[in-house]
Design a protein around this motif. Structure first.
Motif, PDB file in Angstrom:
ATOM      1  N   ILE A  11      -5.441 -11.210  -2.285  1.00  0.00           N
ATOM      2  CA  ILE A  11      -5.397  -9.732  -2.151  1.00  0.00           C
ATOM      3  C   ILE A  11      -6.194  -9.064  -1.176  1.00  0.00           C
ATOM      4  N   ILE A  13      -7.490  -5.645   0.290  1.00  0.00           N
ATOM      5  CA  ILE A  13      -7.504  -4.447   0.152  1.00  0.00           C
ATOM      6  C   ILE A  13      -8.199  -3.378   1.298  1.00  0.00           C
ATOM      7  N   GLU A  14      -7.377  -2.756   1.959  1.00  0.00           N
ATOM      8  CA  GLU A  14      -8.162  -1.651   2.946  1.00  0.00           C
ATOM      9  C   GLU A  14      -8.570  -0.379   2.625  1.00  0.00           C
ATOM     10  N   LEU A  15      -9.595   0.340   2.215  1.00  0.00           N
ATOM     11  CA  LEU A  15      -9.953   1.521   1.719  1.00  0.00           C
ATOM     12  C   LEU A  15     -10.149   2.678   2.813  1.00  0.00           C
ATOM     13  N   TYR A  51      -1.070 -10.464  -0.760  1.00  0.00           N
ATOM     14  CA  TYR A  51      -0.787  -9.008  -1.020  1.00  0.00           C
ATOM     15  C   TYR A  51      -1.520  -8.411  -0.176  1.00  0.00           C
ATOM     16  N   LYS A  52      -1.332  -7.390   0.665  1.00  0.00           N
ATOM     17  CA  LYS A  52      -1.759  -6.360   1.490  1.00  0.00           C
ATOM     18  C   LYS A  52      -1.686  -4.806   0.907  1.00  0.00           C
ATOM     19  N   TYR A  53      -2.927  -4.478   0.634  1.00  0.00           N
ATOM     20  CA  TYR A  53      -2.744  -2.917   0.171  1.00  0.00           C
ATOM     21  C   TYR A  53      -3.598  -1.918   0.993  1.00  0.00           C
ATOM     22  N   ALA A  54      -3.397  -0.768   1.071  1.00  0.00           N
ATOM     23  CA  ALA A  54      -4.199   0.242   1.658  1.00  0.00           C
ATOM     24  C   ALA A  54      -4.331   1.591   0.695  1.00  0.00           C
ATOM     25  N   PHE A  55      -5.471   1.822   0.393  1.00  0.00           N
ATOM     26  CA  PHE A  55      -5.850   2.915  -0.367  1.00  0.00           C
ATOM     27  C   PHE A  55      -6.352   3.877   0.336  1.00  0.00           C
ATOM     28  N   VAL A  64      -1.481   4.550  -2.706  1.00  0.00           N
ATOM     29  CA  VAL A  64      -1.489   3.195  -2.464  1.00  0.00           C
ATOM     30  C   VAL A  64      -0.417   2.773  -1.698  1.00  0.00           C
TER      31      VAL A  64
END
Length: 65
Positions: A11, A13-15, A51-55, A64
């Motif tokens: 995973i 995650i970019e915040l 998995y790539k997520y942007a918060f 998200v």
């Protein structure tokens, strides 16, 4: 990076904090994951699914993608 003994799932995650359009910032964040190739180390480690997520945070709101 937080490592797990299970190498099947990764995973990223970019915040981001913004004062602008949250959806636009989410698109920028997801593009950043690809252009800066944050996933490369996971691919080298033979992680099967990434998995790539942007918060994105704005004041007291969050999305998200």
């Amino acid at each position: 990076m937080i490592e797990s003994s299970d190498r099947k799932l990764g995973i990223i995650i970019e915040l981001k904090i913004t004062k602008d359009d949250m959806e636009k910032e989410a698109e920028i964040a997801l593009n950043q994951i690809d252009t800066k190739e944050y996933f490369k180390e996971l691919e080298i480690d033979k992680v099967e699914t990434i998995y790539k997520y942007a918060f994105i945070f704005k004041a007291k709101s969050c999305i998200v993608r």
